[in-house]
Design an enzyme around this catalytic site. Sequence first.
Site, PDB file in Angstrom:
ATOM      1  N   ALA A  98       2.206   7.350   9.329  1.00 50.82           N
ATOM      2  CA  ALA A  98       2.969   8.506   8.935  1.00 50.82           C
ATOM      3  C   ALA A  98       3.537   8.377   7.322  1.00 50.82           C
ATOM      4  O   ALA A  98       3.533   9.413   6.661  1.00 50.82           O
ATOM      5  CB  ALA A  98       3.818   8.719   9.814  1.00 50.82           C
ATOM      6  N   CYS A  99       3.958   7.393   7.308  1.00 51.58           N
ATOM      7  CA  CYS A  99       4.758   7.280   6.062  1.00 51.58           C
ATOM      8  C   CYS A  99       4.872   5.626   5.630  1.00 51.58           C
ATOM      9  O   CYS A  99       5.604   5.053   6.494  1.00 51.58           O
ATOM     10  CB  CYS A  99       6.307   7.688   6.128  1.00 51.58           C
ATOM     11  SG  CYS A  99       7.240   7.483   4.633  1.00 51.58           S
ATOM     12  N   GLY A 100       4.325   5.146   4.796  1.00 60.38           N
ATOM     13  CA  GLY A 100       4.242   3.878   4.161  1.00 60.38           C
ATOM     14  C   GLY A 100       5.520   3.323   3.949  1.00 60.38           C
ATOM     15  O   GLY A 100       5.825   1.962   3.842  1.00 60.38           O
ATOM     16  N   VAL A 101       6.427   3.938   3.564  1.00 57.71           N
ATOM     17  CA  VAL A 101       7.836   3.829   2.869  1.00 57.71           C
ATOM     18  C   VAL A 101       8.664   3.413   3.933  1.00 57.71           C
ATOM     19  O   VAL A 101       9.821   2.773   3.864  1.00 57.71           O
ATOM     20  CB  VAL A 101       8.063   4.611   2.043  1.00 57.71           C
ATOM     21  CG1 VAL A 101       8.909   5.782   2.716  1.00 57.71           C
ATOM     22  CG2 VAL A 101       9.210   4.031   0.818  1.00 57.71           C
ATOM     23  N   CYS A 102       8.488   3.863   5.316  1.00 61.13           N
ATOM     24  CA  CYS A 102       9.538   3.632   6.400  1.00 61.13           C
ATOM     25  C   CYS A 102       9.678   2.095   6.604  1.00 61.13           C
ATOM     26  O   CYS A 102       8.850   1.249   6.442  1.00 61.13           O
ATOM     27  CB  CYS A 102       8.885   4.146   7.637  1.00 61.13           C
ATOM     28  SG  CYS A 102       8.508   6.003   7.631  1.00 61.13           S
TER      29      CYS A 102
END
Length: 268
Positions: free
Chosen positions: A108-112
Site C-alpha cells: 500500500a505505501c512503502g513509507v509506512c
Amino acid sequence: MGKVTDRRLVVRLRDGVETRRPDTLVVEEPLEIRIGKRSLTVTMRTPGNDLELALGFLFCEGLIRDGADVAVARHCLDGDGNVVEVWLADGVPPPVTDPTRAFSTTSACGVCGKTSIDAVRTASRYPVADDPLQVDAEVLAKLPERLRTEQRVFDRTGGLHAAGLFTPDGELVCLREDVGRHNAVDKLIGWALGEDRLPLSGHILLVSGRVSFELTQKASMAGIPMLAAVSAPSTLAVDLALESGMSLVGFLRPGRMNLYAGAHRVIR
C-alpha cells in the site's frame, strides 16, 4: 519467477442471480531484499521484475548511486523465488541501520513505518528545477488512456497499479505493473538504472493512482521533471514538488487536469 495471476473461486451476484466460477486475481507475495546475506527489507509485491524492484528501491533510498555500485543482483539460489540478494561493489559501504527508518514496507505505501518525515527526505543527485521539458496539454491528457491500453495484467484482474515513462511527444518508453504503487515505480526506476538511463531528464512519469510523498521523492531521485497521476496528490507530495522544482499534475483526464506545481511546463 512466480505467477503474476492466479485463480480463486468466487460467488457472483448479478441482478439477484447467483453463479459460482473461478476468477483471475493478481498475485501478492512477499519479497525479501538482502544486501549480501543480510536482510534489509521485506515488501509485498506482484512477482516479476524483482531485480529491478530491488535495485530501484536501493537507488531511491539513496543506498546506491548507480549500476556501478552493484556487483551482483540475483534471486537467492536456495530460496523459493521470493528472495533477492544484492552484492555491492568493492568500496561501496553497506547500509547502516537507522532506528528512525524502518525499511519494512507494504504493497500500500512503502513509507509506512518511518517515524519522521525528515528521515525520508533523501537528497537527489539530479536536480530537476532547470529541466527545460515542455509538454502540450493535449498530449498530456492522452497519456492515461495510452497507459491503460498497455496494462495487460490489469485487463485480466483489475487489481494492478501501473507506472509509465513517457517522452514529451507521448511515446511510452517503459511500463511496469505491481499491486503496490511504489513497487511499480521502483521497478521502472530499477529498469532505467540497469539500462544506464539515469537521470530521466526530459521525461514524464505517469502513475495510475494517487500521488504520495514517497512517489514524488522517487521521481525526484531519478531526475524526472514531471509527475502526473489520474488521481489526487497529497499535501506533502505537492510541497515536495514545489520545493524541488518538479511539475506535478493530478486528476489527469481527457480535457482536464489540475496543475499543482510547475505549471509552466504544460503548454496550453
